[in-house]
Scaffold this active site. Structure first.
Site, PDB file in Angstrom:
ATOM      1  N   ASP A 196      30.716  20.356  24.012  1.00 28.14           N
ATOM      2  CA  ASP A 196      30.402  21.084  25.240  1.00 28.14           C
ATOM      3  C   ASP A 196      29.120  21.877  24.982  1.00 28.14           C
ATOM      4  O   ASP A 196      29.119  22.845  24.225  1.00 28.14           O
ATOM      5  CB  ASP A 196      31.577  22.018  25.581  1.00 28.14           C
ATOM      6  CG  ASP A 196      31.295  22.902  26.799  1.00 28.14           C
ATOM      7  OD1 ASP A 196      30.196  22.831  27.365  1.00 28.14           O
ATOM      8  OD2 ASP A 196      32.212  23.675  27.172  1.00 28.14           O
ATOM      9  N   LYS A 240      23.569  26.302  33.848  1.00 23.52           N
ATOM     10  CA  LYS A 240      23.127  27.268  32.841  1.00 23.52           C
ATOM     11  C   LYS A 240      21.723  26.992  32.302  1.00 23.52           C
ATOM     12  O   LYS A 240      20.998  27.921  32.050  1.00 23.52           O
ATOM     13  CB  LYS A 240      24.141  27.372  31.712  1.00 23.52           C
ATOM     14  CG  LYS A 240      25.477  27.888  32.263  1.00 23.52           C
ATOM     15  CD  LYS A 240      26.326  28.610  31.281  1.00 23.52           C
ATOM     16  CE  LYS A 240      27.583  29.142  31.925  1.00 23.52           C
ATOM     17  NZ  LYS A 240      28.712  28.198  31.859  1.00 23.52           N
ATOM     18  N   TRP A 251      35.930  29.070  26.330  1.00 26.35           N
ATOM     19  CA  TRP A 251      35.705  27.725  26.877  1.00 26.35           C
ATOM     20  C   TRP A 251      36.314  26.658  25.974  1.00 26.35           C
ATOM     21  O   TRP A 251      36.886  25.678  26.462  1.00 26.35           O
ATOM     22  CB  TRP A 251      34.217  27.464  27.112  1.00 26.35           C
ATOM     23  CG  TRP A 251      33.644  28.383  28.136  1.00 26.35           C
ATOM     24  CD1 TRP A 251      32.665  29.314  27.964  1.00 26.35           C
ATOM     25  CD2 TRP A 251      34.038  28.496  29.524  1.00 26.35           C
ATOM     26  NE1 TRP A 251      32.422  29.986  29.144  1.00 26.35           N
ATOM     27  CE2 TRP A 251      33.243  29.502  30.109  1.00 26.35           C
ATOM     28  CE3 TRP A 251      34.973  27.833  30.323  1.00 26.35           C
ATOM     29  CZ2 TRP A 251      33.360  29.871  31.453  1.00 26.35           C
ATOM     30  CZ3 TRP A 251      35.097  28.202  31.655  1.00 26.35           C
ATOM     31  CH2 TRP A 251      34.297  29.205  32.213  1.00 26.35           C
TER      32      TRP A 251
HETATM   33  C1  LIG Z   1      30.122  28.111  31.842  1.00 27.01           C
HETATM   34  C2  LIG Z   1      30.740  27.276  30.808  1.00 27.01           C
HETATM   35  C3  LIG Z   1      31.762  26.352  31.107  1.00 27.01           C
HETATM   36  C4  LIG Z   1      32.346  26.208  32.494  1.00 27.01           C
HETATM   37  O1  LIG Z   1      31.500  25.510  33.294  1.00 27.01           O
HETATM   38  P1  LIG Z   1      31.907  25.077  34.782  1.00 27.01           P
HETATM   39  O2  LIG Z   1      30.775  24.192  35.138  1.00 27.01           O
HETATM   40  O3  LIG Z   1      31.993  26.331  35.588  1.00 27.01           O
HETATM   41  O4  LIG Z   1      33.207  24.373  34.724  1.00 27.01           O
HETATM   42  C5  LIG Z   1      32.234  25.562  30.097  1.00 27.01           C
HETATM   43  N1  LIG Z   1      31.770  25.667  28.839  1.00 27.01           N
HETATM   44  C6  LIG Z   1      30.800  26.549  28.507  1.00 27.01           C
HETATM   45  C7  LIG Z   1      30.303  26.613  27.102  1.00 27.01           C
HETATM   46  C8  LIG Z   1      30.263  27.377  29.483  1.00 27.01           C
HETATM   47  O5  LIG Z   1      29.301  28.250  29.158  1.00 27.01           O
END
Ligand SMILES: *Cc1c(COP(=O)(O)O)cnc(C)c1O
Length: 356
Positions: A169, A193, A102
């Site tokens: 993030d 998540k 990511w």
């Molecule tokens: C799942 C995830 C993403 C991607 O998320 P989307 O909402 O599908 O774009 C980005 N960064 C991390 C750390 C993730 O776990």
């Protein structure tokens, strides 16, 4: 019976969130209308958006500190684009810490906007640890990191100090642990998540860092436009935002982040202790960097795979296989996963020792 759900995302949410959101789809606030068929500008929905935005700041301890919370769309992946669009100066550069897939994807988008400096990377070791001992160029527009590497099972425990704006993030560990959240200038997270249904993305941004990139930004990608519109620049993902509100209310009732953190630590300690004790298993992440959210582990002997897989499935466990880039298993222990579910998995691991 409800499964013990270890899915990495979308993933488990509190049972009351499923129940209340299902009810709201049928009859929202006793209005005899569905949440899905009313205007997002109606009083009832504006109240949802307002409360969700203010609960985010309250739970993170960021009230009155110059931050705004937004519920946008496009997932964390669109933030990979919005971050450089809003923050990277024209002809400027940005600094990225490469701790996994990511982080890498975020960096790829930034490269379209200017010079991207990788301050450190653990790619050579298949991202099994968090690099330390790096320096951040002082002339970069911002520093970007990924707090929890969902795929590789690592988590940043202490964040580097820098005078640059820090962008993080937090898709897979938002609201899971206490941090001084004011050390970040932008926090973003896909809802699916630890927060709610897929479709909404949380962005928490310090207003004073905006408006400095010198770029013309398309309105839909412009944080300032979203702030001005109180997170209603376009039709928000109403259902996803509502599930976020319900999860935030649940979290507050649990005692907030510090209370859930204790439970998360107990869950992680229970599972990692078994991974380390049981000679049939090994963890993949460096111990100091192990994630409390996503625990990645392998069977020492791959020929045990069919029997272990049959045993955990029979125990009512779901979502345990690891991501293809690591293999083995990944137990995602988000806020809503109860300690009892971890005990069930640990019991299966102990049981395996007896039968092979
Ligand atoms: C799942 C995830 C993403 C991607 O998320 P989307 O909402 O599908 O774009 C980005 N960064 C991390 C750390 C993730 O776990």
């Amino acid at each position: 019976m409800k499964k013990h759900n270890y899915s990495a995302g979308p993933c488990i949410l509190p049972q009351e969130v499923f129940e209340k959101s299902a009810q709201a789809v049928l009859n929202f606030n006793n209005s005899n209308l569905s949440l899905l068929e009313i205007s997002h500008r109606s009083k009832d929905f504006v109240a949802v958006m307002d409360e969700a935005r203010s609960l985010v700041l309250e739970l993170l301890g960021l009230e009155g500190k110059g931050y705004q919370a937004l519920f946008l769309q496009g997932g964390a992946s669109l933030e990979f684009v919005m971050i450089p669009y809003n923050l990277m100066k024209v002809d400027g550069k940005a600094a990225y810490l490469d701790t996994g897939t990511w982080a890498n994807n975020a960096m790829k988008e930034a490269k379209l906007f200017g010079d991207t400096v990788v301050v450190a990377s653990s790619k050579e070791q298949n991202y099994n640890h968090i690099p330390t001992e790096f320096s951040i160029p002082e002339d970069a527009s911002y520093f970007h990191c990924t707090s929890n590497n969902t795929i590789f099972g690592t988590q940043i425990k202490s964040f580097p100090k820098t005078n640059l704006p820090v962008v993080c993030d937090m898709s897979s560990d938002i609201f899971s642990r206490s941090l001084d959240f004011s050390q970040f200038d932008v926090i973003y997270a896909g809802a699916q998540k630890n927060m709610g249904a897929a479709g909404a993305t949380l962005v928490v941004v310090k207003e004073s860092i905006l408006g400095k990139s010198g770029r013309a930004i398309p309105s839909i990608l412009d944080y300032e436009k979203h702030i001005k519109a109180e997170s209603m620049y376009n039709t928000p993902a109403v259902f996803a935002v509502y599930t976020c509100l319900l999860t935030l209310q649940w979290l507050k009732n649990q005692g907030g982040i510090s209370a859930i953190e204790k439970i998360n630590e107990a869950k992680a300690a229970l599972l990692y202790a078994e991974i380390d004790r049981n000679p049939l298993f090994k963890g993949t992440a460096a111990k100091a960097d192990r994630s409390t959210m996503n625990a990645t582990f392998l069977l020492q002997d791959e020929t045990h795979t069919p029997i272990f897989d049959r045993m955990w499935k029979e125990a009512g466990i779901s979502g345990l296989p690891g991501h293809r880039s690591v293999g083995g298993y990944r137990a995602s222990m988000y806020n809503a996963l109860p300690l009892e579910s971890v005990q069930v998995l640990v019991n299966v691991m102990k049981e395996l020792e007896k039968v092979v």
